[in-house]
Design an enzyme around this catalytic site. Structure first.
Site, short mmCIF file in Angstrom:
data_model
loop_
_atom_site.label_atom_id
_atom_site.label_comp_id
_atom_site.label_asym_id
_atom_site.label_seq_id
_atom_site.Cartn_x
_atom_site.Cartn_y
_atom_site.Cartn_z
CD GLU A 97 -1.76 -2.41 1.59
OE1 GLU A 97 -0.56 -2.71 1.76
OE2 GLU A 97 -2.71 -3.19 1.81
CG HIS B 32 5.47 0.15 -3.55
ND1 HIS B 32 5.50 -1.03 -2.84
CD2 HIS B 32 6.76 0.55 -3.65
CE1 HIS B 32 6.75 -1.34 -2.54
NE2 HIS B 32 7.54 -0.40 -3.02
P1 AMP Z 1 11.08 0.51 -2.75
O1 AMP Z 1 10.32 -0.38 -3.68
O2 AMP Z 1 11.16 -0.03 -1.35
O3 AMP Z 1 12.39 0.96 -3.30
O4 AMP Z 1 10.21 1.81 -2.61
C1 AMP Z 1 9.77 2.53 -3.73
C2 AMP Z 1 9.19 3.84 -3.26
O5 AMP Z 1 8.11 3.58 -2.37
C3 AMP Z 1 10.20 4.71 -2.50
O6 AMP Z 1 9.99 6.07 -2.84
C4 AMP Z 1 9.83 4.45 -1.06
O7 AMP Z 1 10.16 5.52 -0.20
C5 AMP Z 1 8.33 4.30 -1.16
N1 AMP Z 1 7.83 3.53 -0.03
C6 AMP Z 1 8.29 2.34 0.44
N2 AMP Z 1 7.62 1.98 1.55
C7 AMP Z 1 6.72 2.97 1.79
C8 AMP Z 1 5.74 3.18 2.80
N3 AMP Z 1 5.53 2.31 3.79
N4 AMP Z 1 4.99 4.31 2.74
C9 AMP Z 1 5.18 5.21 1.74
N5 AMP Z 1 6.10 5.07 0.76
C10 AMP Z 1 6.85 3.95 0.79
#
Ligand code: AMP
Length: 305
Positions: A41, A43
């Site tokens: 959620e 993402h």
């Molecule tokens: P990742 O796939 O973990 O590299 O994350 C992709 C994007 O989603 C990055 O900008 C993260 O900061 C954001 N993101 C990951 N987890 C969360 C979360 N729990 N709440 C909001 N954004 C998130």
């Protein structure tokens, strides 16, 4: 939703969707949501914000080997293309860009990006090469996909600071949008890595968000010293291995002694083999303190479906 694997296909697909959708009006043509997949959620919230603000939403899906300083962490990172493409389509992504490593990197390339001082605190020293890896891949995505807005989570607070700084320093004509942290119903910040924990480890991991909650209450009660706030966090328990807890400036990720400006309180801790990060954002505009604890889901996350 179009699924493409090269930068040029991603640009043409986005332009095509833009023209088909009527073009012209709207503040931004293409919104970009970079991810490493195994969507949750957090993402999806970035995708819906992009959906609201842009005519075309491009999501990138690439587990970037250059930002993992421990190869076992890269190997264990959860992946499921089928699941991600279904969720992305349901969430309203127009173009899913899933490049191979040879599309992303050429063996002959020689350019690197040095994020400088924003990468020298917190996550920086403990994860050599991590921010350089993020900076390089994000630069390629910002430069190569034709977006006017790019969406990143506050969950990765120092990364957001680094990307804002880099986009500004390098004069990218792109607005960087920071979005709130989405949490599971018990407070644990959503992360694709959460699925790697056992039930007991997950229970122990709650010490991180509980500690941050305690610090939020202390800040709202008037506590302004970084030492006092950090102590509130680690006082929540020792079932996790705390790596750092710091108060940092939102602008340049420098460490602060006092909460006297827009800042974030960031924690990193390990539970078993899983390393987690979480934070609270403090905004101080108009002399009032506002604490952003993120958004808590009401039901179990789709991570466990
Ligand atoms: P990742 O796939 O973990 O590299 O994350 C992709 C994007 O989603 C990055 O900008 C993260 O900061 C954001 N993101 C990951 N987890 C969360 C979360 N729990 N709440 C909001 N954004 C998130």
């Amino acid at each position: 939703m179009r699924v493409v694997s090269t930068f040029s296909e991603a640009r043409s697909a986005a332009t095509e969707v833009y023209h088909r959708s009527g073009g012209e009006e709207g503040p931004a043509a293409i919104g970009l949501v970079p991810t490493m997949g195994f969507l949750h959620e957090g993402h999806l919230s970035l995708i819906s914000q992009a959906r609201r603000e842009c005519r075309v939403v491009t999501m990138s899906l690439y587990v970037n080997p250059r930002q993992f300083n421990v190869s076992s962490d890269f190997d264990r990172y959860p992946r499921s293309f089928e699941r991600d493409s279904q969720l992305a389509a349901q969430a309203g992504v127009d173009v899913l860009f899933a490049p191979s490593t040879s599309e992303m990197y050429e063996p002959s390339e020689s350019t690197s990006i040095q994020p400088g001082r924003v990468a020298r605190t917190m996550e920086g020293p403990g994860r050599p090469g991590h921010f350089e890896g993020v900076a390089l891949v994000v630069t390629k995505l910002l430069a190569g996909l034709g977006a006017q807005k790019a969406y990143f989570g506050r969950k990765d607070a120092q990364q957001l600071t680094m990307i804002r700084r880099m986009a500004r320093d390098l004069r990218f004509p792109i607005e960087i949008v920071g979005c709130p942290t989405i949490r599971e119903s018990d407070g644990l910040a959503l992360s694709s890595r959460n699925v790697l924990m056992s039930a007991q480890e997950r229970e122990a991991a709650l010490e991180i968000s509980r500690g941050l909650w305690a610090a939020a209450l202390a800040a709202e009660g008037g506590e302004r010293s970084a030492e006092g706030l950090c102590r509130e966090v680690t006082a929540s328990g020792d079932r996790v291995a705390w790596e750092y807890v710091e108060l940092a400036d939102q602008d340049d990720a420098s460490l602060l002694d006092t909460l006297d400006r827009p800042s974030f309180l960031a924690a990193a801790a390990s539970v078993g083999k899983v390393r987690l990060i979480d934070n609270l954002f403090f905004d101080t505009r108009g002399g009032h303190l506002a604490v952003d604890r993120g958004i808590v889901l009401e039901s179990p996350s789709l991570l466990y479906r």
